[in-house]
Scaffold this motif. Structure first.
Motif, PDB file in Angstrom:
ATOM      1  N   TYR A   1      -7.777   1.777  -9.035  1.00  0.00           N
ATOM      2  CA  TYR A   1      -8.108   1.187  -7.737  1.00  0.00           C
ATOM      3  C   TYR A   1      -6.829   0.898  -6.962  1.00  0.00           C
ATOM      4  O   TYR A   1      -5.810   0.518  -7.536  1.00  0.00           O
ATOM      5  CB  TYR A   1      -8.871  -0.130  -7.910  1.00  0.00           C
ATOM      6  N   ARG A   2      -6.890   1.067  -5.656  1.00  0.00           N
ATOM      7  CA  ARG A   2      -5.777   0.661  -4.815  1.00  0.00           C
ATOM      8  C   ARG A   2      -5.754  -0.856  -4.665  1.00  0.00           C
ATOM      9  O   ARG A   2      -6.808  -1.497  -4.591  1.00  0.00           O
ATOM     10  CB  ARG A   2      -5.893   1.323  -3.440  1.00  0.00           C
TER      11      ARG A   2
ATOM     12  N   VAL B   1       7.960   0.097 -10.493  1.00  0.00           N
ATOM     13  CA  VAL B   1       8.328   1.307  -9.757  1.00  0.00           C
ATOM     14  C   VAL B   1       9.841   1.341  -9.590  1.00  0.00           C
ATOM     15  O   VAL B   1      10.492   0.293  -9.493  1.00  0.00           O
ATOM     16  CB  VAL B   1       7.627   1.341  -8.371  1.00  0.00           C
ATOM     17  N   SER B   2      10.395   2.543  -9.550  1.00  0.00           N
ATOM     18  CA  SER B   2      11.819   2.717  -9.292  1.00  0.00           C
ATOM     19  C   SER B   2      11.994   3.760  -8.190  1.00  0.00           C
ATOM     20  O   SER B   2      11.185   4.669  -8.044  1.00  0.00           O
ATOM     21  CB  SER B   2      12.556   3.167 -10.553  1.00  0.00           C
TER      22      SER B   2
ATOM     23  N   GLU C   1      -0.286   6.419  -7.864  1.00  0.00           N
ATOM     24  CA  GLU C   1       0.405   5.886  -6.703  1.00  0.00           C
ATOM     25  C   GLU C   1       0.978   4.498  -7.007  1.00  0.00           C
ATOM     26  O   GLU C   1       0.483   3.783  -7.887  1.00  0.00           O
ATOM     27  CB  GLU C   1      -0.512   5.839  -5.486  1.00  0.00           C
ATOM     28  N   VAL C   2       2.031   4.128  -6.277  1.00  0.00           N
ATOM     29  CA  VAL C   2       2.768   2.894  -6.555  1.00  0.00           C
ATOM     30  C   VAL C   2       1.847   1.688  -6.560  1.00  0.00           C
ATOM     31  O   VAL C   2       1.850   0.883  -7.497  1.00  0.00           O
ATOM     32  CB  VAL C   2       3.903   2.708  -5.520  1.00  0.00           C
TER      33      VAL C   2
ATOM     34  N   ASP D   1       0.832  -1.209   0.000  1.00  0.00           N
ATOM     35  CA  ASP D   1       0.000   0.000   0.000  1.00  0.00           C
ATOM     36  C   ASP D   1       0.865   1.258   0.000  1.00  0.00           C
ATOM     37  O   ASP D   1       0.683   2.174   0.804  1.00  0.00           O
ATOM     38  CB  ASP D   1      -0.928  -0.015   1.221  1.00  0.00           C
ATOM     39  N   ASN D   2       1.811   1.304  -0.933  1.00  0.00           N
ATOM     40  CA  ASN D   2       2.686   2.471  -1.076  1.00  0.00           C
ATOM     41  C   ASN D   2       1.957   3.506  -1.937  1.00  0.00           C
ATOM     42  O   ASN D   2       1.639   3.232  -3.100  1.00  0.00           O
ATOM     43  CB  ASN D   2       3.998   2.037  -1.738  1.00  0.00           C
ATOM     44  N   ARG D   3       1.755   4.680  -1.375  1.00  0.00           N
ATOM     45  CA  ARG D   3       0.944   5.696  -2.069  1.00  0.00           C
ATOM     46  C   ARG D   3       1.778   6.815  -2.680  1.00  0.00           C
ATOM     47  O   ARG D   3       1.249   7.879  -3.025  1.00  0.00           O
ATOM     48  CB  ARG D   3      -0.103   6.252  -1.109  1.00  0.00           C
TER      49      ARG D   3
END
Length: 855
Positions: A281-282, A794-795, A253-254, A228-230
């Motif tokens: 969606y998260r 992601v980076s 978000e990630v 849950d990285n936002r």
């Protein structure tokens, strides 16, 4: 964060060196001698040798040692070994790596069970330990950090782990193990504390001196860690209009899916250009975090005469967990099966096996999110509604930031809400559509057929080779991957409707000789491999071990290795949100490389055009003409195998009257032709003058993600130091420090694979055995530095962290029960192993192992 442990370990070792054991410590000396001097390994050279005289780095974890660590399983305990890195995309899916360039589908590191590759064929990498042995059947695990291709030919250019199981002739009886644990403690996420359970069973029996069998089973249930990285991955896309953070209409978000680049559009609103993404969606709203994994295996073992053994085995697994690649996946009813036959003697070995994979009802969470949005309203309709709502809001006096929020709320009216019946019905529909442009299903059926053999010439012709003073080992292997085309993930580009096949064959010869009264051992090996679509590749290995004394051993080696493209890298054919992911073999991507332009340059071009329209007042046509020189042709081409050259130096020895074991190594690697992905587009026009205009809009270009080779040459080096000291029969201490460094990159082109490895990792464990009756305990401290993480998902930087594991065990001899109470990261200092993955907290457990009979 300062890394203190390496210096603590050095201080401890200095104090140890300053206090030699007393003369009455013969028992501990005998123990160390038994554990170290006589310890035999087979993985490093594919023949038995003592660990001290192994010509390359090799780490060993025995089941008895793993029992004395705080880790919840033998597989997890590998993280305590020198040079081993474990990343955690999921509680049910952990990935082993050594010496850099880690990722969640680590195709450069091979994982074997009794010498048998346990990879999932279409991935070219294992699903963690899903098809591996359970704790009750593991005898020991041997890990080669670094290239192992010369002897194994399994794309093991970063390393190899060989899990060796217990033979039913030697280990008989029944064992039952129940581990009950709890995670999600301390209000770390939306879950209250959750129960976790693993039940293991092993039963082995020798019917007589010639026939034996064993069966194993394992059931795991629990709740996964949450991702849950936002963090916003597109924070500057609307910088020219000063919209940042929560006001950014391109917010991505990630661990939110459906709002990536494929789900964005540049809108002209009230005379300005804005990049707007769909809402998405998260993961926490749409993921199933339940873990439910099963695995089982059985085998019949025959010993027709002394020194001969035939084994017929079967393994199966049913997996339900989260899996991470360039996207996050839910594996549901994912099935793996493996059938193997193995016959070996002191002279030769011959083996064959078949691995079958069926992805079941698995699905891509990103595709589910973006197509859930599209299922309630098409992209064109949503962006049109957004435009109308924005213009109305501005007309009514709203600020720019508020108008964007009003427009999103209006456009999202009627979307599917997680938890509702309508959402669940639509989800069930989408996860069964096998096209990621419209659905989310992962539907692959694949097989791997492998055969191999070894011949010990010096055993077959003992007299001749004894006179020569040499040992000669030869081997061969043949492998074919078979993929059932599903029409989306894979197609057969040559024979539509027929299975896709991709094969490789190879062989090696290794010659070893002892010189100077066996103080110097030289070894040389040469391997040749021929894979479909590629020329023959040769892989040499040269090693030397100098042992002036039994307890002092210096080693040096040079070896090279090739990694051939996996099935997915060579043949993928995935439709995903309007982007076609295409395998890098010419048969799959003919013509695309030559006619495409790189996404990196297109993104820069689009951003500059938008900025010039917003800040300079240019028309779209003027801005396109001004910036068209930014667009660059795709310079990449069709796939070639990766290649590594590796130099290594090391020392192993025993000191302080055989109470202290020391193992140190240094390596230097050079990589070429890293297999990577490049994104590129072909303009939907044949008029060269119209290409820039076509590439300004996603609607007028065909987008691709292509497997290719980086043009960079990449150099990395590292070293590690491991110490083990036994104070007496009760107390021992072990620790290690690993240093890994990306040295430099020549011809840097931006496609370099992420090194994804901490510069420093340190482990330290203190073990107490039988401190009171049958009571034992241990404490482990682990620390790693922050590091850069690069992936398509992601980076960024993975923060440094430290954690502690601990356990107490007691052996109730009369009933034959061993109880173990422990915790990993027991201080509950949550951390991230990788970006895009979950936040990891404490895991507390009670394990009861009941040994019935002779085990």
């Amino acid at each position: 964060m300062k890394l203190k442990l390496p210096f603590i370990l050095i201080l401890i070792s200095t104090r140890i060196l300053a206090q030699a054991p007393s003369e009455d410590s013969k028992k501990q000396q005998d123990t160390i001698k038994r554990e170290i001097l006589q310890e035999v390994v087979v993985t490093a050279s594919r023949t038995q040798e003592t660990i001290l005289r192994s010509p390359i780095s090799i780490e060993q974890l025995k089941a008895a040692d793993a029992k004395n660590m705080g880790s919840q399983s033998n597989f997890d305990a590998l993280e305590n070994l020198k040079g081993v890195q474990i990343i955690t995309p999921s509680l049910g899916f952990k990935v082993i790596n050594t010496r850099g360039f880690a990722n969640t589908t680590n195709v450069r590191f091979a994982q074997l069970i009794d010498g048998i590759d346990n990879q999932a064929p279409h991935l070219g990498t294992p699903i963690a330990n899903a098809l591996g042995a359970n704790d009750l059947d593991i005898d020991k695990i041997e890990v080669i950090p670094g290239a192992a291709s010369a002897l194994y030919g399994m794309n093991a250019i970063n390393g190899l782990a060989n899990i060796q199981t217990k033979n039913p002739f030697e280990y008989q009886g029944m064992s039952i193990q129940q581990l009950t644990g709890v995670n999600h403690t301390g209000n770390m996420d939306r879950f209250s504390p959750q129960l976790f359970s693993t039940t293991n069973l092993r039963y082995a029996q020798a019917i007589n001196s010639k026939i034996a069998f064993k069966i194993n089973g394992s059931v795991t249930n629990g709740t996964d860690w949450i991702a849950d990285n936002r963090t916003d991955l597109a924070p500057t896309l609307n910088s020219s209009t000063n919209l940042y953070g929560a006001d950014n209409p391109a917010y991505d978000e990630v661990n939110g899916y459906g709002n990536e680049s494929a789900n964005r559009k540049t809108l002209t609103l009230n005379g300005k250009k804005y990049v707007v993404s769909r809402t998405g969606y998260r993961e926490t709203d749409i993921a199933d975090y339940g873990i439910e994994n099963y695995k089982w295996d059985g085998g019949l073992y025959f010993r027709p005469k002394k020194g001969h053994e035939l084994a017929v085995t079967y393994k199966g697994a049913l997996i339900n967990t989260v899996y991470q690649r360039s996207n996050r996946f839910r594996l549901d009813d994912y099935k793996l099966s493996q059938y193997a036959i193995d016959y070996h003697t002191d002279i030769f070995m011959i083996r064959g096996y078949l691995t079958q994979e069926n992805t079941g009802k698995s699905y891509n969470m990103r595709s589910l999110a973006e197509n859930m949005d599209r299922a309630f309203k098409s992209d064109d309709k949503w962006f049109a509604d957004y435009t109308t709502a924005y213009n109305n809001a501005v007309t009514n006096g709203s600020t720019v930031a508020d108008a964007h929020k009003i427009a999103r709320t209006a456009s999202d009216a009627g979307r599917f809400i997680p938890g509702t019946d309508a959402y669940e019905q639509k989800k069930e529909e989408l996860v069964n559509i096998n096209n990621w442009d419209y659905g989310a299903a992962l539907r692959v059926k694949s097989s791997l057929v492998h055969s191999e053999g070894l011949l010990n010439w010096d055993k077959a012709f003992a007299e001749f080779f004894k006179k020569m003073g040499t040992q000669l080992l030869s081997g061969f292997d043949y492998r074919t991957y078979i993929i059932v085309p599903d029409g989306n993930y894979f197609i057969n580009p040559e024979n539509n409707g027929k299975n896709l096949k991709y094969g490789k064959t190879g062989g090696f010869t290794q010659l070893s000789k002892d010189l100077f009264d066996k103080k110097l051992r030289l070894s040389a090996a040469i391997r040749a491999d021929k894979a479909d679509y590629f020329d023959v590749k040769f892989t040499p290995r040269v090693t030397a071990v100098y042992s002036p004394k039994e307890t002092i051993n210096f080693r040096a080696s040079y070896q090279s290795g090739y990694r051939f493209p996996s099935i997915f890298e060579g043949f993928s054919n995935v439709n995903s949100g309007g982007v076609k992911r295409v395998g890098g073999l010419r048969i799959m991507s003919d013509g695309i490389f030559e006619n495409s332009f790189t996404k990196v340059s297109i993104d820069k071009f689009q951003a500059q055009v938008t900025s010039d329209i917003n800040t300079l007042g240019l028309t779209q046509a003027q801005a396109i003409d001004k910036n068209k020189g930014i667009i660059q042709k795709n310079p990449y081409t069709y796939l070639e195998p990766e290649f590594v050259r590796s130099f290594e130096f090391g020392f192993r020895g025993v000191a302080l009257k055989k109470s202290l074991f020391i193992d140190a190594d240094f390596y230097y690697n050079r990589y070429e032709n890293f297999i990577a992905q490049v994104e590129a587009s072909i303009a939907n026009t044949t008029d060269p003058a119209q290409i820039p205009t076509a590439l300004y809009s996603k609607a007028t270009q065909s987008r691709y993600r292509l497997w290719t080779n980086s043009k960079s040459k990449i150099y990395n080096y590292g070293s590690s130091l491991g110490l083990k000291y036994r104070f007496n029969e009760m107390f021992s201490a072990l620790g290690n420090v690993t240093y890994s460094k990306l040295d430099r990159t020549d011809d840097k082109d931006g496609l370099e694979d992420g090194f994804n490895t901490p510069e420093y990792v340190a482990n330290g464990t203190v073990v107490a055995e039988n401190v009171w009756k049958n009571l034992g305990a241990s404490v482990t401290y682990r620390q790693q530095s922050k590091y850069d993480y690069v992936s398509f998902l992601v980076s960024g930087k993975v923060p440094a962290y430290w954690s502690m594991d601990a356990q107490i065990n007691y052996n109730f001899e009369k009933p034959g029960i061993v109880a173990k109470v422990g915790g990993t990261n027991f201080l509950n200092k949550s951390y991230y192993s990788i970006l895009g993955g979950p936040q990891i907290g404490a895991f507390y457990y009670l394990s009861l192992t009941w040994n019935i009979g002779k085990i």
